[in-house]
Scaffold this motif. Structure first.
Motif, PDB file in Angstrom:
ATOM      1  N   UNK A 242      32.979 -50.859  22.643  1.00 34.36           N
ATOM      2  CA  UNK A 242      34.409 -50.701  22.901  1.00 34.36           C
ATOM      3  C   UNK A 242      34.668 -49.401  23.648  1.00 34.36           C
ATOM      4  N   UNK A 243      34.011 -48.328  23.195  1.00 35.74           N
ATOM      5  CA  UNK A 243      34.203 -47.045  23.848  1.00 35.74           C
ATOM      6  C   UNK A 243      33.718 -47.111  25.293  1.00 35.74           C
ATOM      7  N   UNK A 306      29.918 -39.398  23.343  1.00 35.32           N
ATOM      8  CA  UNK A 306      29.193 -38.415  22.552  1.00 35.32           C
ATOM      9  C   UNK A 306      29.798 -38.268  21.175  1.00 35.32           C
ATOM     10  N   UNK A 307      30.892 -38.966  20.911  1.00 31.80           N
ATOM     11  CA  UNK A 307      31.503 -38.897  19.590  1.00 31.80           C
ATOM     12  C   UNK A 307      32.369 -37.679  19.394  1.00 31.80           C
ATOM     13  N   UNK A 308      32.697 -36.960  20.480  1.00 38.58           N
ATOM     14  CA  UNK A 308      33.475 -35.735  20.317  1.00 38.58           C
ATOM     15  C   UNK A 308      34.968 -35.973  20.459  1.00 38.58           C
TER      16      UNK A 308
ATOM     17  N   UNK B  23      24.935 -37.494  13.769  1.00 38.94           N
ATOM     18  CA  UNK B  23      25.066 -37.186  15.189  1.00 38.94           C
ATOM     19  C   UNK B  23      24.630 -38.341  16.074  1.00 38.94           C
ATOM     20  N   UNK B  24      25.508 -38.729  16.931  1.00 40.18           N
ATOM     21  CA  UNK B  24      25.218 -39.903  17.752  1.00 40.18           C
ATOM     22  C   UNK B  24      24.251 -39.587  18.854  1.00 40.18           C
ATOM     23  N   UNK B  25      23.734 -40.658  19.395  1.00 44.28           N
ATOM     24  CA  UNK B  25      23.049 -40.495  20.669  1.00 44.28           C
ATOM     25  C   UNK B  25      21.569 -40.254  20.555  1.00 44.28           C
ATOM     26  N   UNK B  26      21.084 -39.509  21.491  1.00 45.29           N
ATOM     27  CA  UNK B  26      19.660 -39.289  21.709  1.00 45.29           C
ATOM     28  C   UNK B  26      18.844 -38.921  20.496  1.00 45.29           C
ATOM     29  N   UNK B  27      19.181 -37.835  19.778  1.00 45.90           N
ATOM     30  CA  UNK B  27      18.311 -37.362  18.687  1.00 45.90           C
ATOM     31  C   UNK B  27      18.039 -38.433  17.650  1.00 45.90           C
ATOM     32  N   UNK B  28      19.083 -39.182  17.253  1.00 44.98           N
ATOM     33  CA  UNK B  28      18.904 -40.215  16.250  1.00 44.98           C
ATOM     34  C   UNK B  28      17.920 -41.269  16.745  1.00 44.98           C
ATOM     35  N   UNK B  29      18.160 -41.714  17.955  1.00 46.70           N
ATOM     36  CA  UNK B  29      17.337 -42.791  18.512  1.00 46.70           C
ATOM     37  C   UNK B  29      15.888 -42.343  18.636  1.00 46.70           C
ATOM     38  N   UNK B  76      27.525 -28.515  16.355  1.00 46.80           N
ATOM     39  CA  UNK B  76      28.825 -29.169  16.372  1.00 46.80           C
ATOM     40  C   UNK B  76      29.441 -29.189  14.988  1.00 46.80           C
ATOM     41  N   UNK B  77      30.590 -28.527  14.871  1.00 51.19           N
ATOM     42  CA  UNK B  77      31.299 -28.515  13.574  1.00 51.19           C
ATOM     43  C   UNK B  77      31.729 -29.919  13.216  1.00 51.19           C
ATOM     44  N   UNK B  78      31.974 -30.696  14.258  1.00 50.59           N
ATOM     45  CA  UNK B  78      32.450 -32.053  14.067  1.00 50.59           C
ATOM     46  C   UNK B  78      31.434 -32.870  13.290  1.00 50.59           C
ATOM     47  N   UNK B  79      30.135 -32.627  13.529  1.00 51.88           N
ATOM     48  CA  UNK B  79      29.149 -33.440  12.832  1.00 51.88           C
ATOM     49  C   UNK B  79      29.140 -33.081  11.348  1.00 51.88           C
ATOM     50  N   UNK B  80      29.381 -31.817  11.019  1.00 55.46           N
ATOM     51  CA  UNK B  80      29.423 -31.454   9.598  1.00 55.46           C
ATOM     52  C   UNK B  80      30.612 -32.119   8.920  1.00 55.46           C
ATOM     53  N   UNK B  81      31.747 -32.088   9.588  1.00 59.41           N
ATOM     54  CA  UNK B  81      32.954 -32.707   9.003  1.00 59.41           C
ATOM     55  C   UNK B  81      32.739 -34.191   8.817  1.00 59.41           C
ATOM     56  N   UNK B  82      32.111 -34.782   9.796  1.00 60.43           N
ATOM     57  CA  UNK B  82      31.836 -36.212   9.756  1.00 60.43           C
ATOM     58  C   UNK B  82      30.973 -36.562   8.556  1.00 60.43           C
ATOM     59  N   UNK B  83      29.924 -35.759   8.341  1.00 59.15           N
ATOM     60  CA  UNK B  83      29.023 -36.025   7.217  1.00 59.15           C
ATOM     61  C   UNK B  83      29.764 -35.830   5.907  1.00 59.15           C
ATOM     62  N   UNK B  84      30.586 -34.775   5.829  1.00 57.25           N
ATOM     63  CA  UNK B  84      31.316 -34.548   4.577  1.00 57.25           C
ATOM     64  C   UNK B  84      32.262 -35.689   4.273  1.00 57.25           C
TER      65      UNK B  84
END
Lengths: 344, 177
Positions: A242-243, A306-308, B23-29, B76-84
């Motif tokens: 979707x994104x 990137x999910x940002x 965290x999305x994207x490359x590292x996970x994959x 990324x602070x966003x990834x910490x918030x996401x996990x919490x």
């Protein structure tokens, strides 16, 4: 006079990366092949520039040749300067046949009628682009070759790209000369600025790939679901698709034009909880938001994947290429429904 | 249902499943691929998600999850918030050793956006081990994959005599409190 010119040529050569110096000098065409062969291009740039300066002095380079070298350098490396876009308007009939000689004469005359101490040089390129180099002086001093403005004008279009550098006080004179020489009525600055001249041209001439609303789904789904290994399951694949689709709709497929920044000037009221009682003076809250990036539009495009950021992105960000501007003023909408609108 | 429960489904034969959240994207994959390349004597499934709760429509297809690894990107602070936020959707019985926190990006100290204290606190609050790594480096990625694989083996019950409860040993601070 000669030493000044030779030194200017030497400094211009110093700006060129070492591997390209030979090519640029050949394009310049002032020094003969035989003379170019005598330069040793494996020494330091400092020494190369001295060799070139020596040859130019022997061949008595004049100011016109030096200016030509500067134009060629800036044509090859336009991204070193900051460019602004201007648009000219005319009322009435279609443009008649564009006469380059006539244009040059009128332009020169218009500028020199106000300020005699200028050096003006023109060069026409294949894509109908006219490059004008102006070195400014004052009524009492000779033109300073290091304080130059550049104008790029495509004769079939009403758009002018100006890189004014330091002396902005001469800008009105420059604009006036453009208007008169090209037979237009007035000129207006568009709120569009960047270092990348080609991207500015792409945006204004609409040469970038734009998204067109289609009613048929795009066929390249396999790009995302190329997961070879079935043991890896992506739980959010539908969300990612979707994104991706929304991004395609907003930004289109191809490479984005390269912009350095987007600036939003807010003059809106501060909306807070009434019981906090902040800013009871009811004046607009003045605030400037600036997004800068080496390549702004590509980074905006990659925010959602990137999910940002959430997709779809705010239209204030995605409208930049369509509206051909990166300076915005956001004011309060003065109507029944409170909200924001973007001023033209 | 939205909450992930550890023993709701029957295990599959000779199979273990790990869920990587974060965290999305490359590292996970890339981490997933590194894990698949390792030599092992059982089948593994790797599920990647950017956050919890997982989409409910695929619930019936999903196998039982043996280990959840929350990936936090220090940049990324966003990834910490996401996990919490995602931790709220995990049943409490998962936290008996079947959850671990993977903190990546520690190679770039000057790009650090997340406080170390916040991460330690997260590990202590949820009684789960915190593993620091740098997933962008090939060698560390392989080492992390091997560690996760070993943890997964234990969580799936494939190592006789060792259960996931032993992972509390990984959290013992050497300062000894």
């Amino acid at each position: 006079m000669d030493e000044v010119i030779v030194e200017y040529i030497r400094r211009t050569v110093l700006k060129i990366p070492r591997d390209e110096i030979m090519a640029v000098l050949q394009k310049w065409g002032f020094l003969s092949e035989a003379q170019l062969q005598t330069i040793n291009f494996r020494q330091t740039k400092e020494s190369i520039s001295h060799s070139v300066a020596q040859l130019c002095e022997e061949s008595s380079a004049n100011i016109k040749q030096a200016a030509l070298l500067d134009i060629i350098y800036n044509h090859i490396y336009p991204n070193k300067r900051a460019w602004s876009v201007y648009r000219m308007n005319k009322t009435g009939e279609e443009t008649d046949f564009f006469d380059f000689r006539d244009f040059k004469k009128k332009f020169r005359r218009q500028i020199q009628s106000a300020l005699i101490n200028v050096t003006i040089n023109f060069r026409e390129y294949e894509d109908n682009a006219i490059w004008i180099r102006i070195a400014w002086g004052t009524p009492y001093t000779k033109p300073n070759q290091y304080k130059t403005s550049y104008v790029v004008y495509h004769s079939q279009t009403p758009y002018v790209f100006i890189s004014a550098s330091t002396l902005r006080s001469n800008l009105p004179l420059l604009c006036q000369a453009m208007v008169v020489a090209s037979n237009y009525h007035d000129i207006r600055e568009m709120e569009l600025r960047s270092h990348c001249l080609n991207s500015l041209k792409d945006i204004v001439f609409k040469r970038y790939s734009q998204n067109f609303q289609t009613n048929y789904p795009l066929q390249e789904r396999n790009v995302l679901t190329e997961n070879v290994d079935l043991r890896i399951n992506d739980e959010n694949s539908s969300e990612k698709e979707r994104i991706h689709r929304l991004n395609q709709e907003c930004f289109g497929d191809g490479p984005q034009p390269k912009l350095d920044f987007a600036q939003y000037k807010l003059e809106t009221m501060f909306k807070s909880d009434p019981k906090w009682d902040v800013l009871e003076k009811k004046e607009p809250f003045r605030c400037l938001v600036k997004f800068s990036s080496p390549h702004l539009l590509e980074s905006l495009k990659s925010l959602a994947p990137a999910g940002l950021a959430d997709a779809p992105l705010s239209p204030l960000l995605t409208c930049i290429p369509q509206k051909a501007r990166n300076y915005f003023k956001i004011r309060e909408k003065k109507s029944l429904h409170p909200g924001n609108f973007v001023s033209p | 249902m939205a909450v992930l429960r550890p023993f709701d489904k029957l295990p599959e034969l000779n199979c273990a499943t790990i869920l990587l959240v974060g965290a999305e994207g490359g590292p996970q994959q890339q981490l997933a691929e590194a894990m698949l390349r390792e030599k092992k004597d059982f089948n593994i499934n790797i599920h990647l998600a950017s956050s919890l709760p997982l989409p409910p429509e695929r619930d019936h297809l999903r196998p039982r999850i043996d280990l959840i690894a929350f990936v936090i990107d220090i940049k990324s602070k966003y990834s910490l918030k996401n996990v919490q936020a995602s931790l709220a959707y995990v049943d409490v019985r998962f936290f008996l050793g079947k959850v671990c926190f993977l903190v990546t990006g520690v190679g770039r100290v000057n790009n650090c956006s997340v406080e170390m204290n916040a991460i330690w606190k997260l590990g202590e609050d949820y009684c789960s081990p915190v593993i620091f790594c740098e997933l962008e480096l090939e060698g560390i990625r392989v080492a992390t994959a091997q560690r996760l694989l070993r943890m997964l083996q234990i969580c799936a019950g494939r190592v006789p005599g060792v259960s996931a409860l032993y992972f509390s040993l990984l959290m013992r601070n050497s300062a000894g409190d």
